[in-house]
Design a protein around this motif. Structure first.
Motif, short mmCIF file in Angstrom:
data_model
loop_
_atom_site.label_atom_id
_atom_site.label_comp_id
_atom_site.label_asym_id
_atom_site.label_seq_id
_atom_site.Cartn_x
_atom_site.Cartn_y
_atom_site.Cartn_z
N SER A 127 83.85 100.82 83.86
CA SER A 127 82.96 100.10 83.03
C SER A 127 82.76 98.80 83.93
O SER A 127 80.87 98.29 84.00
CB SER A 127 83.60 99.35 81.91
OG SER A 127 84.02 100.18 80.73
N ARG A 143 76.81 106.23 73.20
CA ARG A 143 75.66 106.62 73.37
C ARG A 143 74.99 104.97 73.99
O ARG A 143 75.05 104.11 73.58
CB ARG A 143 73.83 106.89 72.44
CG ARG A 143 72.62 107.23 72.38
CD ARG A 143 72.26 107.18 71.79
NE ARG A 143 71.81 106.47 71.18
CZ ARG A 143 70.36 106.07 69.72
NH1 ARG A 143 70.62 107.30 69.62
NH2 ARG A 143 70.77 104.73 69.28
N LEU A 144 74.78 105.92 75.25
CA LEU A 144 74.86 104.55 76.22
C LEU A 144 73.52 104.11 76.41
O LEU A 144 72.36 105.01 76.13
CB LEU A 144 75.22 104.50 77.90
CG LEU A 144 77.02 105.12 77.71
CD1 LEU A 144 77.40 105.95 79.16
CD2 LEU A 144 77.49 103.62 77.26
N ALA A 145 72.47 103.20 76.63
CA ALA A 145 71.47 102.43 76.96
C ALA A 145 70.70 103.18 78.06
O ALA A 145 72.04 103.15 78.36
CB ALA A 145 71.45 101.34 76.90
N ALA A 146 70.03 103.08 78.36
CA ALA A 146 69.13 103.37 79.47
C ALA A 146 69.03 101.65 80.07
O ALA A 146 68.38 101.33 80.29
CB ALA A 146 68.08 104.04 79.65
N ALA A 147 69.38 101.99 81.99
CA ALA A 147 69.31 101.42 82.44
C ALA A 147 67.62 100.65 82.86
O ALA A 147 66.99 101.40 83.14
CB ALA A 147 70.27 101.69 83.29
N GLU A 150 79.11 98.36 85.83
CA GLU A 150 78.52 96.27 85.71
C GLU A 150 78.14 96.22 87.34
O GLU A 150 76.87 95.70 87.29
CB GLU A 150 79.30 95.80 85.54
CG GLU A 150 78.90 94.38 84.98
CD GLU A 150 79.32 93.46 84.36
OE1 GLU A 150 79.09 92.24 83.71
OE2 GLU A 150 80.57 93.21 83.96
N GLU A 191 82.14 108.47 79.43
CA GLU A 191 82.26 108.91 78.24
C GLU A 191 82.75 110.49 78.70
O GLU A 191 83.26 110.63 76.99
CB GLU A 191 80.05 110.31 78.75
CG GLU A 191 79.17 109.52 78.89
CD GLU A 191 77.89 110.19 78.67
OE1 GLU A 191 77.16 109.53 78.56
OE2 GLU A 191 77.57 110.91 79.61
N ASN A 212 75.00 98.73 88.58
CA ASN A 212 74.06 97.81 88.40
C ASN A 212 73.26 96.71 88.58
O ASN A 212 71.97 96.60 89.27
CB ASN A 212 73.98 97.73 86.47
CG ASN A 212 74.32 99.14 85.56
OD1 ASN A 212 74.07 100.03 86.04
ND2 ASN A 212 74.29 99.04 84.92
#
Length: 66
Positions: free
Chosen positions: A13, A62-66, A17, A51, A20
Motif C-alpha cells: 500500500s 475493487r481498486l479505484a482507477a488511478a 502510494e 490483490e 502514484n
C-alpha cells in the motif's frame, strides 16, 4: 507479532502510494512520459500482488482507477 502477510499488505500500500506520486510528477513533465509509463507498469505489478494478498484473506477489493 504481526503476520508477515499483513506487513506485506502495508508495504505494498505504501509503495503504491509513493509510485502514484511519482506518476503524477512525471506526467506533469511532458519530456518524461517514459518514466511515467515505467512507474505505471510497476504500480500495476504491485496492485496485482496486493490483490492476491488480500484474496488470501478472503477479501475481494475493487481498486479505484488511478
Amino acid at each position: 507479532m504481526m503476520d508477515e502477510k499483513y506487513i506485506r499488505i502495508a508495504e505494498l500500500s505504501e509503495q503504491i502510494e509513493k509510485i502514484n506520486d511519482m506518476i503524477v510528477l512525471h506526467q506533469q513533465r511532458s519530456d518524461n512520459q517514459s518514466m511515467a509509463r515505467q512507474y505505471t507498469y510497476k504500480r500495476n505489478e504491485l496492485i496485482t500482488e496486493l490483490e492476491t494478498a488480500l484474496q488470501s484473506l478472503h477479501l475481494n477489493v475493487r481498486l479505484a482507477a488511478a
